[in-house]
Design a protein around this motif. Structure first.
Motif: not given
Length: 109
Positions: A3-4, A13-14, A66-68, A72-73
């Motif tokens: 995703m990054s 992160k925010k 589990f979308v979030l 990020a893991k």
């Protein structure tokens, strides 16, 4: 694909921090904070592809939970209540899953 490579790591992160508490998830605010709302249709499609873990062409309820973690893991799982609300908001044709067009429309809301 990570995703990054599509979205800014600081924005991810925010967005995750903003909804770290259970039952606080709001897809509209999340897509805005993470920067997805201003991305091209092609980038939105790439994000959809990452979230469609089983490559079925749809994001089903189980994947939505589990979308979030797709962003990020260390993202948390959505609660059942959040998952159902997210699915209800996106699933315009009522088939119980989110297709790419439904996802793209949801992101741009």
């Amino acid at each position: 694909m990570a995703m990054s490579s599509i979205l800014n790591a600081d924005d991810i992160k925010k967005a995750l921090d903003a909804f770290a508490v259970a039952d606080s998830f709001d897809h509209k605010k999340f897509f805005e904070i993470v920067g997805l709302k201003s991305k091209s249709p092609d980038d939105v499609k790439k994000v959809f592809t990452v979230l469609d873990a089983d490559n079925s062409g749809f994001i089903e309820e189980e994947e939505l939970k589990f979308v979030l973690k797709g962003f990020a893991k260390d993202g948390r799982d959505l609660t059942d209540k959040e998952t159902k609300a997210f699915l209800k908001a996106a699933d315009k044709d009522g088939d119980g899953k989110i297709g790419i067009d439904e996802f793209a429309a949801l992101v741009k809301e």
